[in-house]
Scaffold this motif. Structure first.
Motif, PDB file in Angstrom:
ATOM      1  N   UNK A 124     -77.007 -51.002 -83.275  1.00 12.07           N
ATOM      2  CA  UNK A 124     -75.883 -51.802 -82.805  1.00 12.07           C
ATOM      3  C   UNK A 124     -76.155 -53.264 -83.153  1.00 12.07           C
ATOM      4  N   UNK A 126     -76.558 -55.723 -81.561  1.00  6.29           N
ATOM      5  CA  UNK A 126     -77.600 -56.369 -80.759  1.00  6.29           C
ATOM      6  C   UNK A 126     -78.848 -55.490 -80.695  1.00  6.29           C
ATOM      7  N   UNK A 334     -87.328 -55.767 -68.769  1.00  7.04           N
ATOM      8  CA  UNK A 334     -86.493 -56.637 -67.950  1.00  7.04           C
ATOM      9  C   UNK A 334     -86.176 -57.849 -68.807  1.00  7.04           C
ATOM     10  N   UNK A 335     -84.997 -58.401 -68.616  1.00  6.27           N
ATOM     11  CA  UNK A 335     -84.629 -59.602 -69.364  1.00  6.27           C
ATOM     12  C   UNK A 335     -84.918 -59.478 -70.856  1.00  6.27           C
ATOM     13  N   UNK A 337     -83.100 -59.964 -74.010  1.00  7.37           N
ATOM     14  CA  UNK A 337     -81.847 -60.392 -74.612  1.00  7.37           C
ATOM     15  C   UNK A 337     -82.010 -60.673 -76.101  1.00  7.37           C
ATOM     16  N   UNK A 350     -87.932 -50.005 -62.220  1.00 11.34           N
ATOM     17  CA  UNK A 350     -86.794 -49.205 -62.669  1.00 11.34           C
ATOM     18  C   UNK A 350     -87.096 -47.722 -62.630  1.00 11.34           C
ATOM     19  N   UNK A 518     -75.783 -36.999 -66.764  1.00 13.37           N
ATOM     20  CA  UNK A 518     -76.114 -38.320 -66.243  1.00 13.37           C
ATOM     21  C   UNK A 518     -76.348 -39.307 -67.388  1.00 13.37           C
ATOM     22  N   UNK A 524     -72.225 -44.633 -71.273  1.00 13.06           N
ATOM     23  CA  UNK A 524     -70.895 -45.225 -71.311  1.00 13.06           C
ATOM     24  C   UNK A 524     -70.813 -46.468 -70.444  1.00 13.06           C
ATOM     25  N   UNK A 525     -71.651 -46.553 -69.402  1.00 10.15           N
ATOM     26  CA  UNK A 525     -71.561 -47.731 -68.562  1.00 10.15           C
ATOM     27  C   UNK A 525     -72.549 -48.796 -69.003  1.00 10.15           C
ATOM     28  N   UNK A 526     -73.261 -48.511 -70.075  1.00  8.04           N
ATOM     29  CA  UNK A 526     -73.953 -49.571 -70.792  1.00  8.04           C
ATOM     30  C   UNK A 526     -75.216 -50.131 -70.185  1.00  8.04           C
ATOM     31  N   UNK A 527     -75.709 -49.601 -69.078  1.00  5.25           N
ATOM     32  CA  UNK A 527     -76.964 -50.125 -68.571  1.00  5.25           C
ATOM     33  C   UNK A 527     -78.103 -49.569 -69.411  1.00  5.25           C
ATOM     34  N   UNK A 528     -78.654 -50.404 -70.273  1.00  4.63           N
ATOM     35  CA  UNK A 528     -79.626 -49.892 -71.237  1.00  4.63           C
ATOM     36  C   UNK A 528     -80.923 -49.476 -70.573  1.00  4.63           C
ATOM     37  N   UNK A 529     -81.301 -50.181 -69.498  1.00  2.00           N
ATOM     38  CA  UNK A 529     -82.538 -49.792 -68.807  1.00  2.00           C
ATOM     39  C   UNK A 529     -82.422 -48.360 -68.298  1.00  2.00           C
ATOM     40  N   UNK A 530     -81.315 -48.075 -67.591  1.00  2.00           N
ATOM     41  CA  UNK A 530     -81.158 -46.742 -67.014  1.00  2.00           C
ATOM     42  C   UNK A 530     -81.004 -45.696 -68.096  1.00  2.00           C
TER      43      UNK A 530
ATOM     44  N   UNK B 260     -66.294 -49.025 -73.115  1.00  2.00           N
ATOM     45  CA  UNK B 260     -65.628 -47.980 -72.346  1.00  2.00           C
ATOM     46  C   UNK B 260     -65.316 -48.389 -70.912  1.00  2.00           C
ATOM     47  N   UNK B 261     -66.050 -49.338 -70.350  1.00  2.00           N
ATOM     48  CA  UNK B 261     -65.702 -49.806 -69.003  1.00  2.00           C
ATOM     49  C   UNK B 261     -66.285 -51.197 -68.753  1.00  2.00           C
ATOM     50  N   UNK B 263     -68.686 -52.289 -66.956  1.00  2.00           N
ATOM     51  CA  UNK B 263     -70.137 -52.459 -66.940  1.00  2.00           C
ATOM     52  C   UNK B 263     -70.682 -52.680 -68.341  1.00  2.00           C
ATOM     53  N   UNK B 264     -70.039 -52.042 -69.316  1.00  2.00           N
ATOM     54  CA  UNK B 264     -70.483 -52.222 -70.693  1.00  2.00           C
ATOM     55  C   UNK B 264     -70.290 -53.675 -71.129  1.00  2.00           C
ATOM     56  N   UNK B 267     -73.513 -55.952 -70.538  1.00  2.00           N
ATOM     57  CA  UNK B 267     -74.541 -55.952 -71.582  1.00  2.00           C
ATOM     58  C   UNK B 267     -74.096 -56.805 -72.765  1.00  2.00           C
ATOM     59  N   UNK B 271     -76.150 -60.082 -74.138  1.00  2.00           N
ATOM     60  CA  UNK B 271     -76.660 -60.254 -75.499  1.00  2.00           C
ATOM     61  C   UNK B 271     -75.856 -61.277 -76.288  1.00  2.00           C
ATOM     62  N   UNK B 273     -72.919 -60.927 -77.356  1.00  2.00           N
ATOM     63  CA  UNK B 273     -71.975 -60.377 -78.330  1.00  2.00           C
ATOM     64  C   UNK B 273     -70.589 -60.914 -78.029  1.00  2.00           C
ATOM     65  N   UNK B 292     -81.448 -58.911 -63.134  1.00  2.00           N
ATOM     66  CA  UNK B 292     -82.104 -59.350 -64.364  1.00  2.00           C
ATOM     67  C   UNK B 292     -81.324 -59.017 -65.613  1.00  2.00           C
TER      68      UNK B 292
END
Lengths: 561, 409
Positions: A124, A126, A334-335, A337, A350, A518, A524-530, B260-261, B263-264, B267, B271, B273, B292
């Motif tokens: 991607x 980023x 964490x952090x 970017x 996490x 899950x 889809x909700x984009x939390x990369x850590x999770x 898609x929503x 929360x995305x 991120x 970054x 973007x 964080x």
């Protein structure tokens, strides 16, 4: 007389067993076939006409969705097949060949969704690759506005499928190869002045192809209708046909079930058409003139071509490994970017929180997979025993086991869900286990059944002469003899079950949640850590399974001798 | 004659509601409630609620653990990706005449999904909210938004759970003056190519963003309170789609792909973007900072003319398998104890629905002393709230958007 009765009984039992598989397939098919014409008695609709075909084809952008599905399904299969052969050709006569199985085992064990996540982490705007070259090379101090992952044409979806299917074809080709006098053929080719490339593709590949043809069809059907990977890697304006069906099925309008069913039927037809197209291509390639043409192109020494293809294949392999590795990094970051190549801080917090919140999900996933795999093994043992007893030449009949893999998952599941709701079915878990069984059984069967059937008759005869009955012979002679195949089959069954997305989503109805479902939600909700964490678990669990099986295998072998 | 009949019912309804809301009249009710508690003990509630946000999931988890301890009720959070799936599930159950023992016991809902459930008679059809003892903390009389969901009367079939308002956030390190109106936003998008986007409609926040722009651009805002009527109202949508025609090619990924929503979006902002994110939870940016995910220079804002605000509710489907325990759980969720934890920025940050005038002085004090997140706007800053259009507009806007921008690339 009594023997005959016994035979009849066994036959009946066998048919009963087959019905366990045929009945859900039948209802799953009817469940989308009838509503696609507007017929759904349970909700008081008795129409039967073609109007829903109009509604389907009138959906905005639907033709693009058709094209995307066909394009990605066909090309990912062709490319994966091609690359698997190039890898095999390059490694066939080297020492590495003996280790291929070991190297690709983890790749095979990864769920499709994990591969998709890895690609996202890498590619991607980023992602890691841009971070690696930014800002010193590109001058980007922020991610560029590029339309990649997903991209407009589904190239990344093809790449994702390619990374998963190539190892699969590789494994199957190797099994096929071992049953062939490959070295001999290869040397004959060499004396005929073939290059190793033409040698392979003209002499050996056709032999392998015959043995893996059925699986190729299964892969086409899967790739052209994949859901979880499409959700992440396919473009969204519009998406592939499978995703469109998925979305329409979920909208809260009365007619949506009819349109979704109709599209499910269309998808089923598209897959049949794709397989027919494939058979047509086979016919063309078999023609003499084409063959001569091929020989003319291929016989020239083009090692550069093969080498570069091989290098591409290796790069792809590295990519999939890197993607997985970056998931590990994300899970403890964490952090982190853009454009930092490494996270600025790490934390195990996490992982702890994730484990605490998802322990039941992990447990459910593992328990279901063990249960399903266990049931599959039992059914296969019974099946093989029964077919042997009556010496019934029903091997043609066994293709029934593979039918669930040819019907697009989403079509089948929509159909089945319509029936479950109609029947007021309460046990989500039981339904899910039966449905998973349909998807797991074929894979277990491919591994276990041939091993069982290859047991030498002499062993059995010794057993019977010692006065052991059929059951004792199975438990004390046969199973120990095939223990390694049995364990592998069990492990693969678990891995297939763990990676299933659509069956859990549809049949589990949200009440039963697994790691794969899950992971898609998190992606889809984009939390990369999770997401990284979910991916880590999806990698660790299958690899653990493989390790345990390898260990048990070793243990059992020791014990036997 | 025919006209009088419904009025009679309305009067009766209001009279009864007042009797029940009035705190002194509660003895019979209390006994009733004790019976409900007894009946609910040992039951399992399947709570279908959007499950995309980690902090909300942990909050629900906490609430579930608490009611397990106090009332012996097991709450299972069924994580939903889009509430319309829940509506379609209950609808198919109703179609198949599965009129009890439904899969959904309790649902988190509002707006279009509520109106569609109400229209199809999929909700527990009684004014049950006043039965719950903790409803005494809500000021239904002076706050009509608690009994109206996107302009549709709730009829006591859903309990207010929280309040949300569309808000935007940006990194103040890079952007000095964020665009605080639809027109300024357009200018911003045109000059900063590829640095703005919104969740892909029919996502809830994405569609809400389109409604926000429509409200800002439409000539007569009052039209939006009416049911959508194609012959009269289609031309009213023109300003919105003209606006979109201009900006879409300059959106993130050239408007060919959308997150898609909401929360995305976080991120993407993290970054860099994109420059601007949006959410309905007023504490979203603060939460992301404390997790964080966003840098602590991120700030929130709303548009000058105000932004969409709405209440989100809890509702019980007509075929719920455990109506009593669902009620007990809802009663807990609107207790001061649960609401203060919800409003706490360290857990969820979603504003309470309780009225401070109806709380005891101790609770009032506690609510007043709650810390606010660094990127959360104050109540005064959030003062300008726009009313939600009638739910019938939603489908029209979504379909038109999907047809024009969501399926042609």
């Amino acid at each position: 007389m009594e023997v005959n009765l016994c035979r009849q009984f066994t036959k009946a039992l066998l048919i009963l067993l087959a019905l366990v598989i045929i009945i859900p397939i039948f209802f799953g098919f009817l469940g989308f076939f009838l509503p696609s014409f507007g017929y759904f008695p349970a909700i008081g609709r008795y129409d039967f006409d073609l109007s829903y075909f109009n509604s389907s084809f009138d959906l905005p952008g639907i033709s693009k969705s058709f094209k995307l599905s066909v394009f990605t399904g066909l090309f990912s299969t062709i490319l994966a097949l091609f690359f698997s052969q190039v890898i095999l050709l390059k490694l066939f006569q080297t020492n590495i060949y003996n280790y291929i199985r070991l190297i690709i085992a983890p790749l095979l064990a990864l769920p499709h969704i994990t591969m998709a996540v890895g690609l996202i982490f890498l590619f991607s705007p980023s992602g890691l690759i841009f971070r690696l070259i930014s800002p010193w090379l590109t001058g980007f101090d922020r991610p560029p506005n590029l339309f990649i992952i997903p991209d407009e044409y589904g190239i990344f979806l093809i790449l994702g499928l390619l990374l998963k299917e190539t190892p699969f074809f590789l494994l199957l080709s190797m099994s096929a190869l071992e049953q062939l006098p490959a070295r001999k053929v290869f040397n004959v080719g060499r004396t005929l002045q073939h290059s190793s490339f033409s040698n392979w593709f003209l002499l050996i590949f056709p032999l392998i192809y015959k043995k893996i043809r059925l699986v190729i069809f299964i892969v086409i059907a899967f790739a052209a209708s994949v859901i979880d990977m499409s959700l992440l890697l396919a473009p969204s304006t519009p998406s592939t046909l499978a995703i469109r069906i998925f979305q329409i099925f979920q909208t809260s309008e009365v007619n949506s079930i009819f349109i979704a069913s109709n599209l499910a039927l269309v998808q089923f037809c598209i897959i049949i058409a794709l397989i027919l197209l494939w058979i047509f291509l086979e016919k063309i390639i078999k023609q003499n003139f084409f063959y001569i043409f091929l020989i003319k192109i291929l016989t020239r020494k083009k090692s550069l071509f093969v080498d570069s293809l091989f290098i591409i294949a290796m790069v792809l392999f590295l990519l999939s490994m890197m993607g997985v590795a970056s998931s590990f990094l994300w899970s403890i970051s964490e952090n982190w970017h853009f454009p930092n190549f490494f996270p600025s801080s790490f934390s195990l917090n996490n992982i702890l929180i994730f484990l605490y919140q998802h322990q039941s999900t992990v447990l459910t996933s593992v328990c279901i997979s063990i249960l399903v795999s266990f049931l599959s093994i039992i059914l296969i043992l019974i099946w093989v025993e029964l077919t042997e007893t009556i010496n019934f030449k029903i091997l043609y009949f066994e293709w029934v086991l593979f039918v669930p893999l040819f019907i697009p998952q989403i079509s089948f599941l929509i159909g089945l869900q319509s029936f479950l709701v109609t029947l007021n079915f309460q046990s989500f878990l039981l339904a899910l286990i039966v449905v998973e069984l349909l998807y797991v059984l074929p894979y277990c069967f491919i591994i276990l059944a041939p091993a069982l059937r290859e047991i030498k008759k002499e062993f059995i005869k010794v057993g019977s002469s010692l006065g052991k009955n059929r059951f004792e012979r199975l438990v004390f002679i046969k199973i120990p003899l095939v223990s390694s195949s049995l364990l592998t089959s069990f492990g693969i069954g678990m891995i297939v079950s763990l990676s299933l997305y659509a069956p859990v989503y549809f049949i589990g109805a949200g009440r039963i949640n697994t790691l794969t479902v899950e992971a898609v939600n998190l992606a889809l909700s984009g939390s990369r850590q999770d997401l990284g964490l979910a991916t880590v678990f999806q990698v660790i669990i299958p690899i653990l399974i493989l390790l345990i099986i390898a260990y048990l295998n070793k243990k059992l072998t020791k014990w036997r001798f | 004659m025919i006209m009088i009949k419904p009025n009679k019912y309305v009067c009766l309804f209001i009279a009864i509601s007042f009797i029940f809301i009035f705190p002194s009249y509660s003895k019979a009710n209390k006994e009733n409630w004790n019976n409900i508690l007894k009946e609910a003990s040992g039951q399992t509630v399947y709570f279908h609620a959007w499950g995309g946000a980690k902090n909300i999931n942990s909050y629900i988890n906490w609430a579930a653990e608490t009611v397990k301890k106090t009332y012996n009720i097991t709450v299972k959070h069924v994580k939903v990706s889009d509430t319309s799936n829940v509506v379609s599930r209950i609808l198919s159950e109703k179609n198949a005449k599965k009129n009890n023992n439904g899969a959904v016991d309790l649902v988190w809902i509002n707006g279009e999904n509520f109106s569609s459930m109400k229209k199809n008679n999929l909700l527990l059809n009684e004014n049950w909210i006043i039965q719950l003892p903790n409803s005494k903390f809500l000021d239904f009389k002076n706050n009509p938004s608690l009994l109206n969901d996107f302009g549709v009367s709730t009829g006591g079939m859903e309990m207010p759970w929280g309040v949300s308002q569309l808000n935007f956030y940006y990194d103040s390190k890079y952007i000095k003056a964020p665009p605080k109106s639809a027109l300024k936003l357009k200018k911003y998008i045109l000059t900063n190519k590829g640095r703005f986007t919104f969740p892909q409609p029919p996502d809830f926040v994405g569609t809400s963003f389109l409604k926000q722009i429509l409200i800002e651009l439409i000539a007569d805002k009052n039209v939006l309170k009416l049911k959508y009527d194609q012959s009269h109202h289609e031309k009213m949508l023109k300003p919105l789609f003209d606006w979109l025609d201009e900006v879409t090619p300059h959106l993130w990924r050239n408007g060919k792909n959308y997150p898609s929503n909401y929360l995305a979006l976080t991120e993407l902002v993290a970054d860099r973007e994109i420059d601007i994110g949006m959410a309905f939870n007023i504490a979203h940016a603060s939460n992301a900072i404390s997790e964080g995910k966003l840098s602590n220079t991120v700030k929130s804002y709303i548009h000058k003319g105000g932004t969409l605000a709405n209440v989100h509710f809890l509702s019980i489907p007509y075929n719920s398998s455990n109506i009593t325990s669902a009620k007990v759980f809802i009663n807990f969720l609107i207790s001061p104890e649960a609401q203060i934890k919800k409003q706490n920025k360290n857990f969820w940050g979603d504003p309470s629905v309780l009225s401070s005038r109806k709380l005891t002085p101790e609770w009032k004090e506690k609510f007043l002393n709650l810390p606010r997140g660094s990127a959360t706007l104050s109540n005064e800053e959030l003062d300008l709230k726009l009313e939600e259009p009638h739910p019938s507009w939603v489908k029209v806007i979504e379909d038109k958007w999907i047809k024009k921008y969501g399926s042609n690339n």
